[in-house]
Every structure is written in C-alpha cells, then in structure tokens.
Design an enzyme around this catalytic site. Structure first.
Site, PDB file in Angstrom:
ATOM      1  N   LEU A   9       0.621  -1.506   0.294  1.00  0.00           N
ATOM      2  CA  LEU A   9       0.030   0.282   0.816  1.00  0.00           C
ATOM      3  C   LEU A   9       1.244   1.304   0.565  1.00  0.00           C
ATOM      4  O   LEU A   9       0.101   2.396  -0.241  1.00  0.00           O
ATOM      5  CB  LEU A   9      -0.895   0.133   1.429  1.00  0.00           C
ATOM      6  CG  LEU A   9      -1.989  -1.503   1.251  1.00  0.00           C
ATOM      7  CD1 LEU A   9      -2.720  -0.783   2.912  1.00  0.00           C
ATOM      8  CD2 LEU A   9      -2.743  -1.449  -0.078  1.00  0.00           C
ATOM      9  N   GLY A  10       2.284   1.316   0.025  1.00  0.00           N
ATOM     10  CA  GLY A  10       3.271   2.322  -0.019  1.00  0.00           C
ATOM     11  C   GLY A  10       3.209   2.984  -1.172  1.00  0.00           C
ATOM     12  O   GLY A  10       3.016   2.167  -2.481  1.00  0.00           O
ATOM     13  N   GLN A  11       4.288   3.490  -1.547  1.00  0.00           N
ATOM     14  CA  GLN A  11       3.853   4.730  -2.824  1.00  0.00           C
ATOM     15  C   GLN A  11       4.730   4.071  -3.782  1.00  0.00           C
ATOM     16  O   GLN A  11       4.072   4.137  -4.815  1.00  0.00           O
ATOM     17  CB  GLN A  11       5.085   5.340  -2.256  1.00  0.00           C
ATOM     18  CG  GLN A  11       5.750   6.590  -3.562  1.00  0.00           C
ATOM     19  CD  GLN A  11       6.540   6.912  -3.591  1.00  0.00           C
ATOM     20  OE1 GLN A  11       8.247   6.882  -2.882  1.00  0.00           O
ATOM     21  NE2 GLN A  11       7.221   8.118  -4.654  1.00  0.00           N
ATOM     22  N   ASP A  33       0.527  -5.474   3.453  1.00  0.00           N
ATOM     23  CA  ASP A  33       0.982  -4.854   3.704  1.00  0.00           C
ATOM     24  C   ASP A  33       1.202  -4.019   5.367  1.00  0.00           C
ATOM     25  O   ASP A  33      -0.366  -5.034   6.343  1.00  0.00           O
ATOM     26  CB  ASP A  33       0.374  -3.118   3.864  1.00  0.00           C
ATOM     27  CG  ASP A  33       0.911  -2.355   3.826  1.00  0.00           C
ATOM     28  OD1 ASP A  33       2.064  -1.689   2.942  1.00  0.00           O
ATOM     29  OD2 ASP A  33       1.019  -0.931   4.557  1.00  0.00           O
ATOM     30  N   ARG A  35      -0.708  -2.400   7.254  1.00  0.00           N
ATOM     31  CA  ARG A  35      -1.991  -2.128   7.606  1.00  0.00           C
ATOM     32  C   ARG A  35      -3.043  -2.042   6.241  1.00  0.00           C
ATOM     33  O   ARG A  35      -1.786  -2.556   5.380  1.00  0.00           O
ATOM     34  CB  ARG A  35      -2.166  -0.571   7.627  1.00  0.00           C
ATOM     35  CG  ARG A  35      -1.266   0.420   6.634  1.00  0.00           C
ATOM     36  CD  ARG A  35      -1.295   1.542   6.167  1.00  0.00           C
ATOM     37  NE  ARG A  35      -0.826   2.248   5.130  1.00  0.00           N
ATOM     38  CZ  ARG A  35      -1.553   3.078   4.134  1.00  0.00           C
ATOM     39  NH1 ARG A  35      -2.723   3.094   4.338  1.00  0.00           N
ATOM     40  NH2 ARG A  35      -0.879   3.256   3.252  1.00  0.00           N
ATOM     41  N   ASP A  52       3.718  -8.058   9.049  1.00  0.00           N
ATOM     42  CA  ASP A  52       4.393  -7.177   9.497  1.00  0.00           C
ATOM     43  C   ASP A  52       5.640  -7.521   9.221  1.00  0.00           C
ATOM     44  O   ASP A  52       5.735  -8.783   9.383  1.00  0.00           O
ATOM     45  CB  ASP A  52       4.623  -6.660  10.920  1.00  0.00           C
ATOM     46  CG  ASP A  52       5.527  -5.573  12.184  1.00  0.00           C
ATOM     47  OD1 ASP A  52       6.429  -5.999  10.834  1.00  0.00           O
ATOM     48  OD2 ASP A  52       5.854  -5.322  12.797  1.00  0.00           O
ATOM     49  N   TYR A 141      18.399   6.179   7.478  1.00  0.00           N
ATOM     50  CA  TYR A 141      17.908   5.489   5.639  1.00  0.00           C
ATOM     51  C   TYR A 141      19.236   5.687   4.394  1.00  0.00           C
ATOM     52  O   TYR A 141      19.168   3.892   4.341  1.00  0.00           O
ATOM     53  CB  TYR A 141      17.073   6.693   5.394  1.00  0.00           C
ATOM     54  CG  TYR A 141      16.580   6.034   4.058  1.00  0.00           C
ATOM     55  CD1 TYR A 141      15.868   5.743   4.293  1.00  0.00           C
ATOM     56  CD2 TYR A 141      16.859   7.065   2.778  1.00  0.00           C
ATOM     57  CE1 TYR A 141      14.938   5.462   2.435  1.00  0.00           C
ATOM     58  CE2 TYR A 141      16.163   6.305   1.806  1.00  0.00           C
ATOM     59  CZ  TYR A 141      15.048   6.140   1.472  1.00  0.00           C
ATOM     60  OH  TYR A 141      14.725   5.180   0.859  1.00  0.00           O
ATOM     61  N   ILE A 171      10.872   8.750  -6.522  1.00  0.00           N
ATOM     62  CA  ILE A 171      10.216   8.772  -7.498  1.00  0.00           C
ATOM     63  C   ILE A 171       9.329   9.066  -7.812  1.00  0.00           C
ATOM     64  O   ILE A 171       8.837  10.095  -6.727  1.00  0.00           O
ATOM     65  CB  ILE A 171       9.793   6.809  -6.564  1.00  0.00           C
ATOM     66  CG1 ILE A 171      11.155   6.413  -7.733  1.00  0.00           C
ATOM     67  CG2 ILE A 171       8.904   7.066  -8.313  1.00  0.00           C
ATOM     68  CD1 ILE A 171      11.107   5.064  -6.927  1.00  0.00           C
TER      69      ILE A 171
END
Ligand code: SER
Length: 315
Positions: A9-11, A33, A35, A52, A141, A171
């Site tokens: 569900l991320g970018q 995901d 969530r 998770d 990161y 991106i």
C-alpha cells in the site's frame, strides 16, 4: 509461480502490485502491508494479508500457502521519517529485510529489494556517481540502505538466494503520495501547481537530485527480476536514473504549462542536509548494459504527463 509484495500500500508497492497482477494474473500476486486500506483495490481484489515483515512465522506461512517464488520487498521507512525515528528505521528496514531473506532462503524464493541514492554519502563523487564507489552515508536511511545491499549480496553469495535490486532516485507518481521522503517535494510541486499555482519548497532552489517517473521505476523492478541471470555482473544494487534536476528547473518546466506558476522556499534543515549528502546525478551504465535499463520519461515528458493527469482528475 506466485509473487508476494510487502509494503503493497506504499508509494511504490501500490503501483507495482497492480502492474504485477496485470502481468502474472490477479490471484498469482499476493499483496501485503502492515496496515489495511478498505479503499485500495489490492485489499478487495485477490489475496491480501495484513503483515508485519518482521514476523517471520506469518511471512513463511503466506509464502508456503501461496507457493510464492518471488518476493518484492517494498516495506521500509523513507529518509526523513528514518531520521526522526532511527531505531525504528533500523528495525524495519534491516530486521524486516533479514526476515524476508531468511524466508527466501528456506523456501527458494528470489528477492527484489530497492536501495536508494541515499546509499551514497558526502564522500562519494557528487556528479555522475559511479556504480561502484565509496559508500559512507551519513543518514540512518542511507545506513540501512547500504547495509541492505551488503546483506542481499551476502545471501546471494553464501546461500545462492537470487537477490536483485536497484538504487532508486526520487520517484514521482500521480497515484500514491510518498510519505516522509526528501524527494517528496518533486511530487507535491505538481499537485500544488494544479491546485494553487504556487508551491513552497522545503529544499533550496539549486539542489540537484536524481529522479524517475513511476512507470519507469515499475518497469525497472519487473525487468531486473525477469533479466537473464547470466548477464548480471551486479546484483544489489544497480544505479538507475532518468533525470537530474533542481526545484528551480522543475518550476521552469511547469511554467511551460502554467505560466503564472510561482515557487518560493522555506528550507527544512533536516531534509536539506539529507539532500546535500546525496549525489547530484548517478551514472547508470551497468543497469543499461546488464538488463536493458532505458527510461522513457525525461523532465519535460514527465511534467506534461503529471499536469495532464492531475488536472483531468481535478486534484
Ligand atoms: N525518495 C527517497 C527519500 O527521499 C530517497 O530514496 O527518502
């Protein structure tokens, strides 16, 4: 042969999972995901799990139940969030990846993991940064990204796990917004250009970073996993880029379509420091030669497409 996407569900995951479903069949791609989101088609249409990625038992159950042979591991925290929550960033980005690699080793899966331009630090050459050069990132990161590259290469060498990856630049997409990255400005600017004809940028006007439009970013992930392994001299991770620009360059291209567009600056010192520590532009020769990286969108084409799509949608 089924595919599992973590962070779906991320970018990147949200668009990558849909493209994989188009290619390999809806039920052959398992989305997951940490969530859920009732508004996402991935949650309703085809297999979806709330997972998770640090939970190896749950992950292994899904892999065995669906006979997963390829894992696209997209679950991770982006740079600005990682800087605010360094302990979580290490835990999610590294322990999550390690869990995925262990499950892949036990179940014979190949693994795609994205690295980033952030895997380089201030000691690397800034312009035309080579594929193989010094990697001393100064952000959490970046530390997790370079460690992840090393861990993937280790699993390939030691256990023969088929690990592959690219170093993504920023991106840009008109579908799912990024969350907590340093390159988020390059996405927000298009939304604000359409909405308000004005954008206040959190990076300085002359900050150069590499970028890629989402269709090319998705194609990279699919193409590298479909590449003939005999041609791959590198594994984790290939430099890729499609364009390098600054906020003022981007604003100039937006003015070709919206002449009254204005940009102003309110610099966020944390994200400016992150950007300053990263390359201005990458050299991506190895990706071009070893698996045919050939991006279609430059700044001009991407700007036209972003503004068209967002205006038509009425954001
Ligand atoms: N887009 C990422 C970020 O800004 C860089 O990999 O965090």
């Amino acid at each position: 042969m089924n595919v599992l996407v973590t962070g779906s569900l991320g970018q990147v995951g949200s668009e990558l999972a849909l493209e994989l479903k188009r290619r390999y069949g809806n039920n052959n791609v398992v989305a997951s995901d940490i969530r859920s989101d009732e508004t996402s088609p991935l949650v309703h249409d085809g297999p979806f799990y709330t997972l998770d990625c640090r939970d190896g038992t749950a992950l292994a159950d899904i892999v065995r139940k669906h006979n997963v042979k390829t894992i696209y591991h997209l679950a991770a925290l982006l740079s600005a969030v990682a800087e605010a929550r360094p302990q979580d960033a290490w835990d999610i980005n590294i322990n999550g990846l390690h869990t995925v690699l262990e499950v892949a080793r036990e179940n014979g899966c190949s693994v795609f993991t994205p690295s980033s331009i952030a895997a380089f630090g201030p000691t690397a050459p800034k312009d035309y940064t080579p594929q193989n050069t010094i990697q001393q990132p100064t952000s959490m990161y970046g530390v997790t990204k370079v460690s992840g590259e090393l861990l993937c290469n280790y699993y390939h060498k030691k256990y023969g796990v088929d690990t592959r990856g690219v170093r993504y630049p920023g991106i840009i997409s008109n579908v799912t917004l990024p969350g907590g990255g340093t390159t988020d400005y390059a996405v927000e600017i298009y939304y604000e250009a359409v909405r308000k004809k004005h954008y206040t940028c959190f990076l300085k006007a002359d900050t150069y970073l590499d970028m890629v439009y989402m269709p090319d970013a998705i194609k990279a992930a699919v193409d590298i996993m479909e590449a003939d392994p005999a041609r791959l001299r590198h594994r984790n991770a290939f430099n890729i880029t499609a364009m390098s620009f600054s906020p003022e360059d981007q604003a100039a291209y937006i003015r070709k379509h919206i002449p009254e567009f204005e940009i102003s600056y309110n610099v966020d010192p944390v994200r400016q420091a992150l950007a300053n520590s990263w390359p201005n532009s990458l050299e991506d020769y190895a990706a071009r030669v070893e698996w045919g990286w050939d991006p279609q969108f430059d700044l001009d084409a991407m700007t036209a497409d972003m503004l068209n799509v967002l205006s038509a949608r009425g954001v």
